[in-house]
Write a protein that holds these residues in place. Structure first.
Motif, PDB file in Angstrom:
ATOM      1  N   ALA A   1      20.666  20.712  17.294  1.00 42.00           N
ATOM      2  CA  ALA A   1      20.199  19.427  17.368  1.00 42.00           C
ATOM      3  C   ALA A   1      18.771  19.431  17.252  1.00 42.00           C
ATOM      4  N   ARG A   2      18.019  20.093  18.065  1.00 42.66           N
ATOM      5  CA  ARG A   2      16.488  19.951  17.801  1.00 42.66           C
ATOM      6  C   ARG A   2      16.016  20.223  16.617  1.00 42.66           C
ATOM      7  N   LEU A   3      16.493  21.471  16.091  1.00 39.81           N
ATOM      8  CA  LEU A   3      15.995  21.907  14.727  1.00 39.81           C
ATOM      9  C   LEU A   3      16.254  20.818  13.695  1.00 39.81           C
ATOM     10  N   ALA A   4      17.408  20.219  13.849  1.00 42.82           N
ATOM     11  CA  ALA A   4      17.731  19.246  12.996  1.00 42.82           C
ATOM     12  C   ALA A   4      17.024  17.806  13.075  1.00 42.82           C
ATOM     13  N   VAL A   5      16.602  17.681  14.222  1.00 44.25           N
ATOM     14  CA  VAL A   5      15.765  16.523  14.483  1.00 44.25           C
ATOM     15  C   VAL A   5      14.259  16.934  13.971  1.00 44.25           C
ATOM     16  N   TRP A   6      13.804  18.107  14.023  1.00 48.12           N
ATOM     17  CA  TRP A   6      12.463  18.325  13.460  1.00 48.12           C
ATOM     18  C   TRP A   6      12.531  18.415  12.028  1.00 48.12           C
ATOM     19  N   ALA A   7      13.953  18.883  11.499  1.00 49.66           N
ATOM     20  CA  ALA A   7      13.743  18.820   9.907  1.00 49.66           C
ATOM     21  C   ALA A   7      13.627  17.517   9.442  1.00 49.66           C
ATOM     22  N   ILE A   8      14.668  16.469   9.999  1.00 47.05           N
ATOM     23  CA  ILE A   8      14.583  15.227   9.657  1.00 47.05           C
ATOM     24  C   ILE A   8      13.187  14.550   9.722  1.00 47.05           C
TER      25      ILE A   8
ATOM     26  N   VAL B   1      11.064  13.033   6.561  1.00 51.01           N
ATOM     27  CA  VAL B   1      10.675  11.771   6.663  1.00 51.01           C
ATOM     28  C   VAL B   1       9.274  11.508   6.399  1.00 51.01           C
ATOM     29  N   ILE B   2       8.459  12.372   7.021  1.00 49.55           N
ATOM     30  CA  ILE B   2       6.956  12.284   6.907  1.00 49.55           C
ATOM     31  C   ILE B   2       6.583  12.468   5.552  1.00 49.55           C
ATOM     32  N   VAL B   3       7.295  13.523   4.744  1.00 49.31           N
ATOM     33  CA  VAL B   3       6.909  14.000   3.454  1.00 49.31           C
ATOM     34  C   VAL B   3       7.472  12.684   2.890  1.00 49.31           C
ATOM     35  N   LEU B   4       8.324  12.129   2.698  1.00 50.23           N
ATOM     36  CA  LEU B   4       8.792  10.795   1.852  1.00 50.23           C
ATOM     37  C   LEU B   4       7.810   9.771   2.104  1.00 50.23           C
ATOM     38  N   PHE B   5       7.403   9.654   3.345  1.00 52.29           N
ATOM     39  CA  PHE B   5       6.355   8.384   3.709  1.00 52.29           C
ATOM     40  C   PHE B   5       5.112   8.746   2.979  1.00 52.29           C
ATOM     41  N   VAL B   6       4.696  10.066   3.137  1.00 53.32           N
ATOM     42  CA  VAL B   6       3.256  10.439   2.357  1.00 53.32           C
ATOM     43  C   VAL B   6       3.556  10.146   0.799  1.00 53.32           C
ATOM     44  N   ALA B   7       4.736  10.567   0.138  1.00 53.88           N
ATOM     45  CA  ALA B   7       4.834  10.286  -1.391  1.00 53.88           C
ATOM     46  C   ALA B   7       4.839   8.879  -1.452  1.00 53.88           C
ATOM     47  N   LEU B   8       5.519   8.010  -0.639  1.00 51.15           N
ATOM     48  CA  LEU B   8       5.596   6.466  -0.993  1.00 51.15           C
ATOM     49  C   LEU B   8       4.294   5.842  -1.042  1.00 51.15           C
ATOM     50  N   ILE B   9       3.459   6.391  -0.045  1.00 49.25           N
ATOM     51  CA  ILE B   9       1.956   5.892   0.073  1.00 49.25           C
ATOM     52  C   ILE B   9       1.372   6.149  -1.043  1.00 49.25           C
ATOM     53  N   TRP B  10       1.404   7.460  -1.552  1.00 52.69           N
ATOM     54  CA  TRP B  10       0.706   7.920  -2.577  1.00 52.69           C
ATOM     55  C   TRP B  10       1.124   7.117  -3.898  1.00 52.69           C
ATOM     56  N   GLY B  11       2.392   6.924  -4.009  1.00 50.37           N
ATOM     57  CA  GLY B  11       2.901   6.299  -5.299  1.00 50.37           C
ATOM     58  C   GLY B  11       2.401   4.816  -5.259  1.00 50.37           C
ATOM     59  N   LEU B  12       2.515   4.291  -4.204  1.00 48.48           N
ATOM     60  CA  LEU B  12       2.061   2.651  -3.957  1.00 48.48           C
ATOM     61  C   LEU B  12       0.650   2.826  -4.264  1.00 48.48           C
ATOM     62  N   TRP B  13      -0.225   3.608  -3.806  1.00 49.66           N
ATOM     63  CA  TRP B  13      -1.750   3.541  -3.946  1.00 49.66           C
ATOM     64  C   TRP B  13      -1.960   3.802  -5.528  1.00 49.66           C
ATOM     65  N   HIS B  14      -1.266   4.872  -6.261  1.00 48.58           N
ATOM     66  CA  HIS B  14      -1.351   5.110  -7.484  1.00 48.58           C
ATOM     67  C   HIS B  14      -1.223   3.866  -8.473  1.00 48.58           C
ATOM     68  N   ALA B  15       0.101   3.079  -7.948  1.00 49.48           N
ATOM     69  CA  ALA B  15       0.312   1.855  -8.849  1.00 49.48           C
ATOM     70  C   ALA B  15      -0.502   0.870  -8.647  1.00 49.48           C
ATOM     71  N   LEU B  16      -1.249   0.751  -7.365  1.00 48.82           N
ATOM     72  CA  LEU B  16      -2.069  -0.390  -7.091  1.00 48.82           C
ATOM     73  C   LEU B  16      -3.468  -0.306  -7.483  1.00 48.82           C
ATOM     74  N   GLU B  17      -3.834   1.172  -7.711  1.00 45.39           N
ATOM     75  CA  GLU B  17      -5.248   1.163  -7.754  1.00 45.39           C
ATOM     76  C   GLU B  17      -5.496   2.055  -9.162  1.00 45.39           C
ATOM     77  N   ARG B  18      -4.665   2.793  -9.385  1.00 52.31           N
ATOM     78  CA  ARG B  18      -5.179   3.887 -10.651  1.00 52.31           C
ATOM     79  C   ARG B  18      -4.603   3.536 -11.731  1.00 52.31           C
ATOM     80  N   SER B  19      -3.498   2.726 -11.892  1.00 48.92           N
ATOM     81  CA  SER B  19      -2.920   2.615 -13.138  1.00 48.92           C
ATOM     82  C   SER B  19      -3.625   1.623 -14.029  1.00 48.92           C
TER      83      SER B  19
END
Lengths: 95, 324
Positions: free
Chosen positions: B90-97, B101-119
């Protein structure tokens, strides 16, 4: 003038909602909490619908809001009744 | 002044949303998690409305707060008392999840910043808005869903169908033998027709105002689930086989319309401008009905009848063959 009356009505509705939530948090028993929640929330919604309907003015929207208010009253009464019924049954089974 | 009020309201909604999400994932009791998840759906619907996406707000309110609530609560009833036995991994699964989630969060923030500032500011939505007048409806969301990107909607219906098939394969049909409170039964007597009328209204109004097939279909499913819970047993009235075949109607009509357009030498699901309105109405009605039946079947569950007997008889046959 009408706007201020509507704002007052919405504030009164908010007060009733806050009172209902305080009752939900502070009352001791499930049944008293249900009582506070359903009564206070419905009256609060009535005041908010009154205020928003006054601000809106379009008769079609006013009728829609009144229908929404009636439906929410019906749904919340029946669901409170069902929750209380279930709790009463469970209490009787435990005795 | 108004801007600050709106900003305060938005920040409040944001904190409430994140707070409810945190609490949902971190509570130990399943019941509290389910109730918080339904509240999460409600706050999300308000946020969609605040982001000026009323179609999404309607869909989230009906599906997230209504149908997901019913599905989760009935699944919780099957859950019974299972102790929170922590597995070894369970502990391994929790760390993996958490990591994912952190990777997804960073990707979403990057995408949003790109769409708002760089496009460079050119959006596909402008083309869609410009072409809405020729699409047969005046609501741009319905135009995109059912005309410009009708192929995606067809595949969405197929996804819903496949997921319901998976749910149907999971277990026997849910039994509704409990005694129904008379107050609930009498309320559903007048509430279910109101819900059906509202769902028809949502379907019709989707052409020129927020609404559409998914919202109407899920409200119709909510009406059917409410009826099923209150003593009006739809599966016995209509027959489960008929329900399963009705699930296919939406995809079938959609595909036939697409093939008819192919035959008229336009292309698969390329509507002609003068036929567009009629075709959209036909496809939307079939999709509404099909979505409603699919969500109701997801709630009802149920492997086909005789599956257990067939499996048992085929097992005894194979064991007899191997024995002889």
């Amino acid at each position: 003038m009408i706007d201020y009356l509507a704002l007052l009505s919405i504030c009164v509705g908010l007060f009733f909602f806050v009172a209902g939530s305080v009752g939900l948090l502070r009352l001791p028993d499930l049944f008293s909490r249900l009582h506070a929640l359903s009564k206070a929330d419905n009256v609060g919604l009535a005041f908010i619908v009154l205020g928003v309907a006054t601000l809106d003015g379009d008769p079609v929207n006013i009728v829609k809001m009144i229908i929404i208010w009636l439906l929410i009253m019906a749904a919340s009464s029946v669901s409170s009744h069902l929750i209380a019924r279930h709790a009463l049954r469970r209490r009787k089974d435990n005795e | 002044m108004n801007e600050w009020l709106f900003l305060a309201f938005d920040l409040f909604l944001l904190f409430v949303l994140v707070g409810i999400a945190w609490l949902t994932c971190s509570t130990r009791e399943i019941r509290r998690a389910v109730s918080l998840f339904v509240a999460f759906g409600l706050v999300l619907a308000v946020i969609w409305a605040r982001l000026k996406a009323p179609d999404l707000a309607l869909a989230e309110a009906v599906i997230g707060a209504g149908i997901s609530g019913a599905l989760l609560l009935s699944a919780m009833g099957d859950y019974r008392q299972q102790q929170d036995a922590a597995h070894e991994n369970a502990r391994l699964a929790v760390w993996a999840i958490n990591g994912l989630v952190i990777v997804l969060f960073v990707a979403l923030i990057w995408g949003l910043w790109h769409a708002l500032e760089r496009s460079d500011g050119v959006r596909l939505a402008e083309n869609a808005l410009a072409a809405t007048s020729q699409s047969g409806v005046s609501n741009p969301v319905t135009a995109v869903l059912l005309n410009f990107r009708a192929y995606d909607t067809l595949l969405e219906l197929a996804v819903v169908f496949t997921s319901v098939l998976a749910v149907l394969a999971l277990g026997p049909k849910r039994q509704f033998t409990h005694e129904v409170a008379s107050m609930q039964h009498s309320m559903v007597g007048w509430l279910a027709p109101v819900l059906i009328i509202v769902s028809g209204y949502l379907l019709w109004v989707g052409a020129h105002a927020p609404g559409g097939a998914f919202q109407a279909g899920s409200m119709l499913a909510a009406a059917f689930i409410l009826m099923q819970m209150s003593g009006v047993h739809i599966d016995k009235m209509v027959g489960v086989t008929n329900l399963r075949w009705s699930m296919v109607v939406g995809i079938a009509v959609f595909t036939m319309v697409g093939l008819a357009m192919l035959k008229l030498d336009n292309g698969f699901l390329f509507y002609r401008n003068e036929l567009a309105k009629t075709l959209i109405i036909v496809v939307e009605t079939a999709a509404t009905f099909s979505i409603a039946v699919a969500l109701t079947l997801a709630y009802l569950g149920g492997r086909p009848e005789g599956w257990e007997q067939k499996r048992a008889s085929s097992k005894t046959e194979s064991s007899e063959e191997s024995a002889s």
